[in-house]
Design a protein around this motif. Sequence first.
Motif, PDB file in Angstrom:
ATOM      1  N   LYS A 193      76.140   2.898  27.233  1.00  0.00           N
ATOM      2  CA  LYS A 193      74.678   3.040  27.233  1.00  0.00           C
ATOM      3  C   LYS A 193      74.093   2.772  28.622  1.00  0.00           C
ATOM      4  O   LYS A 193      73.065   3.358  28.990  1.00  0.00           O
ATOM      5  CB  LYS A 193      74.052   2.098  26.191  1.00  0.00           C
ATOM      6  CG  LYS A 193      74.395   2.474  24.754  1.00  0.00           C
ATOM      7  CD  LYS A 193      73.372   1.974  23.758  1.00  0.00           C
ATOM      8  CE  LYS A 193      72.081   2.749  23.845  1.00  0.00           C
ATOM      9  NZ  LYS A 193      71.118   2.410  22.770  1.00  0.00           N
ATOM     10  N   PHE A 208      71.754   8.572  22.146  1.00  0.00           N
ATOM     11  CA  PHE A 208      72.166   7.179  21.985  1.00  0.00           C
ATOM     12  C   PHE A 208      73.593   6.901  22.453  1.00  0.00           C
ATOM     13  O   PHE A 208      74.045   5.763  22.399  1.00  0.00           O
ATOM     14  CB  PHE A 208      71.987   6.693  20.543  1.00  0.00           C
ATOM     15  CG  PHE A 208      72.431   7.641  19.468  1.00  0.00           C
ATOM     16  CD1 PHE A 208      73.776   7.889  19.234  1.00  0.00           C
ATOM     17  CD2 PHE A 208      71.497   8.273  18.676  1.00  0.00           C
ATOM     18  CE1 PHE A 208      74.173   8.745  18.242  1.00  0.00           C
ATOM     19  CE2 PHE A 208      71.882   9.143  17.658  1.00  0.00           C
ATOM     20  CZ  PHE A 208      73.225   9.377  17.439  1.00  0.00           C
ATOM     21  N   ILE A 226      67.724   1.599  10.288  1.00  0.00           N
ATOM     22  CA  ILE A 226      68.314   1.285  11.586  1.00  0.00           C
ATOM     23  C   ILE A 226      69.819   1.516  11.545  1.00  0.00           C
ATOM     24  O   ILE A 226      70.421   1.592  10.475  1.00  0.00           O
ATOM     25  CB  ILE A 226      68.028  -0.165  12.019  1.00  0.00           C
ATOM     26  CG1 ILE A 226      68.571  -1.170  10.973  1.00  0.00           C
ATOM     27  CG2 ILE A 226      66.548  -0.384  12.274  1.00  0.00           C
ATOM     28  CD1 ILE A 226      68.463  -2.624  11.399  1.00  0.00           C
ATOM     29  N   TRP A 280      79.936   0.843  13.333  1.00  0.00           N
ATOM     30  CA  TRP A 280      78.569   1.362  13.205  1.00  0.00           C
ATOM     31  C   TRP A 280      78.167   1.252  11.739  1.00  0.00           C
ATOM     32  O   TRP A 280      78.887   1.711  10.850  1.00  0.00           O
ATOM     33  CB  TRP A 280      78.483   2.835  13.628  1.00  0.00           C
ATOM     34  CG  TRP A 280      78.615   3.091  15.106  1.00  0.00           C
ATOM     35  CD1 TRP A 280      79.047   2.228  16.054  1.00  0.00           C
ATOM     36  CD2 TRP A 280      78.310   4.310  15.778  1.00  0.00           C
ATOM     37  NE1 TRP A 280      79.045   2.815  17.298  1.00  0.00           N
ATOM     38  CE2 TRP A 280      78.587   4.108  17.159  1.00  0.00           C
ATOM     39  CE3 TRP A 280      77.829   5.545  15.376  1.00  0.00           C
ATOM     40  CZ2 TRP A 280      78.398   5.091  18.119  1.00  0.00           C
ATOM     41  CZ3 TRP A 280      77.640   6.533  16.330  1.00  0.00           C
ATOM     42  CH2 TRP A 280      77.919   6.302  17.692  1.00  0.00           C
ATOM     43  N   GLU A 318      69.575   0.071  16.650  1.00  0.00           N
ATOM     44  CA  GLU A 318      68.824   1.249  17.085  1.00  0.00           C
ATOM     45  C   GLU A 318      68.091   1.853  15.898  1.00  0.00           C
ATOM     46  O   GLU A 318      68.429   1.602  14.738  1.00  0.00           O
ATOM     47  CB  GLU A 318      69.773   2.313  17.656  1.00  0.00           C
ATOM     48  CG  GLU A 318      70.585   1.884  18.852  1.00  0.00           C
ATOM     49  CD  GLU A 318      71.624   2.922  19.247  1.00  0.00           C
ATOM     50  OE1 GLU A 318      72.015   2.919  20.408  1.00  0.00           O
ATOM     51  OE2 GLU A 318      72.031   3.730  18.380  1.00  0.00           O
ATOM     52  N   ASN A 319      67.112   2.689  16.211  1.00  0.00           N
ATOM     53  CA  ASN A 319      66.417   3.436  15.176  1.00  0.00           C
ATOM     54  C   ASN A 319      67.368   4.429  14.505  1.00  0.00           C
ATOM     55  O   ASN A 319      68.210   5.037  15.157  1.00  0.00           O
ATOM     56  CB  ASN A 319      65.243   4.187  15.813  1.00  0.00           C
ATOM     57  CG  ASN A 319      64.414   4.928  14.788  1.00  0.00           C
ATOM     58  OD1 ASN A 319      64.470   4.639  13.602  1.00  0.00           O
ATOM     59  ND2 ASN A 319      63.640   5.884  15.251  1.00  0.00           N
ATOM     60  N   LYS A 320      67.241   4.570  13.191  1.00  0.00           N
ATOM     61  CA  LYS A 320      67.960   5.614  12.456  1.00  0.00           C
ATOM     62  C   LYS A 320      67.015   6.816  12.352  1.00  0.00           C
ATOM     63  O   LYS A 320      66.028   6.761  11.627  1.00  0.00           O
ATOM     64  CB  LYS A 320      68.372   5.136  11.073  1.00  0.00           C
ATOM     65  CG  LYS A 320      69.217   6.146  10.303  1.00  0.00           C
ATOM     66  CD  LYS A 320      69.599   5.593   8.934  1.00  0.00           C
ATOM     67  CE  LYS A 320      70.565   6.531   8.232  1.00  0.00           C
ATOM     68  NZ  LYS A 320      69.961   7.844   7.940  1.00  0.00           N
ATOM     69  N   TYR A 378      66.865  12.589  20.837  1.00  0.00           N
ATOM     70  CA  TYR A 378      67.085  11.182  21.174  1.00  0.00           C
ATOM     71  C   TYR A 378      68.574  10.974  21.431  1.00  0.00           C
ATOM     72  O   TYR A 378      69.409  11.228  20.554  1.00  0.00           O
ATOM     73  CB  TYR A 378      66.610  10.275  20.049  1.00  0.00           C
ATOM     74  CG  TYR A 378      65.101  10.098  20.026  1.00  0.00           C
ATOM     75  CD1 TYR A 378      64.489   9.123  20.818  1.00  0.00           C
ATOM     76  CD2 TYR A 378      64.290  10.907  19.230  1.00  0.00           C
ATOM     77  CE1 TYR A 378      63.113   8.954  20.804  1.00  0.00           C
ATOM     78  CE2 TYR A 378      62.913  10.753  19.217  1.00  0.00           C
ATOM     79  CZ  TYR A 378      62.336   9.764  20.008  1.00  0.00           C
ATOM     80  OH  TYR A 378      60.968   9.597  20.004  1.00  0.00           O
ATOM     81  N   TYR A 423      65.998   8.601  25.897  1.00  0.00           N
ATOM     82  CA  TYR A 423      67.016   7.559  25.707  1.00  0.00           C
ATOM     83  C   TYR A 423      66.666   6.747  24.462  1.00  0.00           C
ATOM     84  O   TYR A 423      65.529   6.307  24.287  1.00  0.00           O
ATOM     85  CB  TYR A 423      67.045   6.660  26.937  1.00  0.00           C
ATOM     86  CG  TYR A 423      67.937   5.442  26.814  1.00  0.00           C
ATOM     87  CD1 TYR A 423      69.314   5.547  26.924  1.00  0.00           C
ATOM     88  CD2 TYR A 423      67.382   4.174  26.613  1.00  0.00           C
ATOM     89  CE1 TYR A 423      70.132   4.427  26.829  1.00  0.00           C
ATOM     90  CE2 TYR A 423      68.186   3.047  26.530  1.00  0.00           C
ATOM     91  CZ  TYR A 423      69.558   3.173  26.632  1.00  0.00           C
ATOM     92  OH  TYR A 423      70.355   2.060  26.542  1.00  0.00           O
ATOM     93  N   SER A 424      67.625   6.565  23.585  1.00  0.00           N
ATOM     94  CA  SER A 424      67.420   5.769  22.368  1.00  0.00           C
ATOM     95  C   SER A 424      67.636   4.300  22.697  1.00  0.00           C
ATOM     96  O   SER A 424      68.766   3.858  22.916  1.00  0.00           O
ATOM     97  CB  SER A 424      68.400   6.209  21.276  1.00  0.00           C
ATOM     98  OG  SER A 424      68.257   5.406  20.134  1.00  0.00           O
ATOM     99  N   ASP A 425      66.542   3.554  22.747  1.00  0.00           N
ATOM    100  CA  ASP A 425      66.623   2.146  23.137  1.00  0.00           C
ATOM    101  C   ASP A 425      67.157   1.303  21.987  1.00  0.00           C
ATOM    102  O   ASP A 425      67.326   1.781  20.864  1.00  0.00           O
ATOM    103  CB  ASP A 425      65.243   1.640  23.565  1.00  0.00           C
ATOM    104  CG  ASP A 425      65.340   0.671  24.738  1.00  0.00           C
ATOM    105  OD1 ASP A 425      66.385   0.009  24.865  1.00  0.00           O
ATOM    106  OD2 ASP A 425      64.382   0.589  25.521  1.00  0.00           O
ATOM    107  N   HIS A 426      67.382   0.043  22.243  1.00  0.00           N
ATOM    108  CA  HIS A 426      67.954  -0.845  21.237  1.00  0.00           C
ATOM    109  C   HIS A 426      67.499  -2.274  21.511  1.00  0.00           C
ATOM    110  O   HIS A 426      66.963  -2.574  22.575  1.00  0.00           O
ATOM    111  CB  HIS A 426      69.486  -0.780  21.274  1.00  0.00           C
ATOM    112  CG  HIS A 426      70.068  -1.271  22.572  1.00  0.00           C
ATOM    113  ND1 HIS A 426      70.343  -0.410  23.612  1.00  0.00           N
ATOM    114  CD2 HIS A 426      70.387  -2.516  23.021  1.00  0.00           C
ATOM    115  CE1 HIS A 426      70.823  -1.101  24.638  1.00  0.00           C
ATOM    116  NE2 HIS A 426      70.850  -2.383  24.303  1.00  0.00           N
TER     117      HIS A 426
END
Length: 853
Positions: free
Chosen positions: A362, A343, A400, A418, A261-263, A341, A377-380
């Motif tokens: 998720k 997650f 990320i 994580w 995911e984006n950081k 966002y 929604y934080s996509d991945h």
Amino acid sequence: MMKLSEYNKKRDFKKTAEPKGKVKKSGEVLHFVVQKHEASHLHFDWRLEIDGVLVSWAVPKGPSADPSVKRLAMQVEDHPMDYIDFEGTIPKGQYGGGTVMVWDTGNYMAEGADTVSQSKKLIQKMHDEGNIKIIMQGKKLKGSYHLVRMSGKKEEWLLMKGKDDFANKKNFDQHSVLTGRTLKEIEEDKSSDTWESNKKGAKANSGDKSHILTENNEAELSFTAEDLADAKRRKTFPKEWKPQLATLTDEAFDDSDWIFENKYDGYRALIQINGGKVNLVSRNGLSFNKKYKSLVDSFLVIKDDIMLDGEIVVEDSKGKSHFQWLQDYEESPGRGKLKYYVFDILYFNGYDLTALSLLQRKHILKAILPESTTILYSDHIIGKGRQALNKIAKRGGEGIIAKKLDSSYHVNKRSKDWLKIKVTKEQEMVIGGYTEPKGTRNRFGSLLIGYYDNGKLIYSGKVGTGFNEASLEKLHSSLMNIETTTCHFAEKPKIPNVHWVKPELVAQVKFTEWTAGGSMRHPVFVALRTDKKAKEVLREKPLKNTKNTEQHNDVSKKDFKSDKVDITNPDKIFWPKEGYTKGDVIAYYDVMADYVLKYIKDRPQSLRRNPDGIKNQGFFQKDMSGKTPKWVKTRKLTSSSDGESVAYLICNDKETLLYMANLGCIEINPWSSRIGSINNPDYIIFDLDPNKASLQDLITTAKKVKEILDKLNIKGYLKTSGGKGLHIFIPVKPNYTYRLTREFSRLISETVYKALPDITSLERMPKKRIGKVYLDFLQNGKGKTMACAYSLRPREGATCSAPLQWSELDHDFDIKNYNIKTMPQRIREKGDLWNDFFNDAIDLKAVLDKLKK
């Protein structure tokens, strides 16, 4: 093996989207696919590419990574190669009717084979004998697997895992490696290859809805009671919970057991909605309700009792977040768009969801979130960490977060399930001082570093990490030799107990970003740069889409773009006399990439870097370990001289070629062997070095080599060296050693010398062969490199190593005519003169046997 006619006979292609059965020629690698198939019964289809088709087995219980487990595998009809990425639904009533998922895919090699050609022959033999042993390189399946035909049976085989480092007893992830979907999601998606949750505008789930959870028995949710089967009931709302934290790691990776995911560059916060009241809580338990009231109000549309985990950001009109804007949001709310966002979800209507797997959580999260421009929604993506980091880097993001897809949520703990991975940059820096060591550190604490701007040394911060004991000792010794009582920074840093040094040493430093105050964020020492003068160190300012302003030739007029490479200093002069720039070099390789890449693909590169152009010799760099962006391919090889492992750069695409050019690689120097057959070169080099011999003698020598090769029915490929000499290359099959290629080159060179003793030499010492053409057969050795076809050279005139027709060796021949200015036009007129190079590969041993008779 069975024929594709049986496959075609069983299917009505007017009713099924499956591909028609056609045999395809095998490529440079062997592929496999394992598909999960919900038909009349659930099973897995194991398919291996053999002789242009997918030879297939049905495996009822699916593959295992446990060597003690044996699975029944029933051989079925062969499938076409186009089936390798088929994912979707086969209509009911059709053969195999049901849902198909690409459960895993990748490449494989037959055990015992060193090359793909050997593997192709060996796998056919193994199949005929009923004993297949292969090495898998998939997203999930890795290492050794065996398929053994049961005694006396035709179609019944056993599938088992071989004993190796990849053997374990863990369960595999059951999502598609192509789309991340479950079988159910694939079945329900009637419109596209990408599943969407049941949001506004998306299709509602079809079928039996008796088990769908409802919101106050009114609004349907797109997850079922089964999704909460492993969740725990909780009587009270968990207001005391705090977020799970990630562990820092320094390298992106690809792994199908992880999502990426984006950081986000903002404030971490939990959303607590309980009894219609919303509370926005920081990671330390402080309330953000007043500071970001408009965001709190956005969550009032959610009527469930839930707890969400996410990040608060402020973004500009292009979607880039600004942490400073977030901090100042109360005073300047109009500077950007406030967003949250999401997650993760920890709690839902009396259910503690933290024990569920990440992907389950998720899935639930995506189903319940409202349509909103504020709550997102934080996509991945699954498995492709390097790709994810590259995308974030291109957007100027921070990094990320990697998360294990089957992991539970660890409340108020830092977990290795994580991982945070940051985008880094690199910059040369002048060392202006150092501090005393603290704690267990020896020698020194941190380096004080800076760069020059208009002749002034600008302080840019301290770097105190990246050292080991050896580098600490060596660097400390160098620092003590240049100690001074004078601070050379334009503004003296307010740091106590500093040892000032003369600004002579240049360090390579990697970091995440520049701060608004002009300091490096998270700097890490990489190495000293001995090739760079301190006064030449400036702050580099990357330009993404570079347009050369000086139009020296057709190449520099071209606008080129790179999705991955931040082009730096394109206007820097590399050839002072001609005025050609670094940007001209990058533009040249952008135009010529398709031609250059053919001759360097899969070959280790010895980088000759000329970051200051041709005014000095530059330097060679072989070991790129930890020095490249994550998307650049490297391969560790062991040096034959000292036994140390070196991470060589592998250039297989234009982006990597432009990356090399941006490092100052005017010249491209590949090995003469490839990864996969690294000890077996696939061409022989004849390097004709004139050493003050006349041009006519050089041409006479080259033609004598051709004459000898013609008698052996061998085609010699001619090119300029790009310097003063000529190269003749002979393509060979990669079946023999460097020793044999060198032996062949020696025999031909000795024959040439005997024919032309007055103008040629085999003497290695230059002073003993002045005025003669040196026949250098020693270039044929493992790890030795030669400028490739179409490579530029760091020489006056910006000359190129240009493929030639033999007829061009006439009285008008001039090596200087082949250069950065003329080559693009020449390639348009003549095409690639070496186009058939690898098709003309000779059997070296057969030729050597013929020569020795």
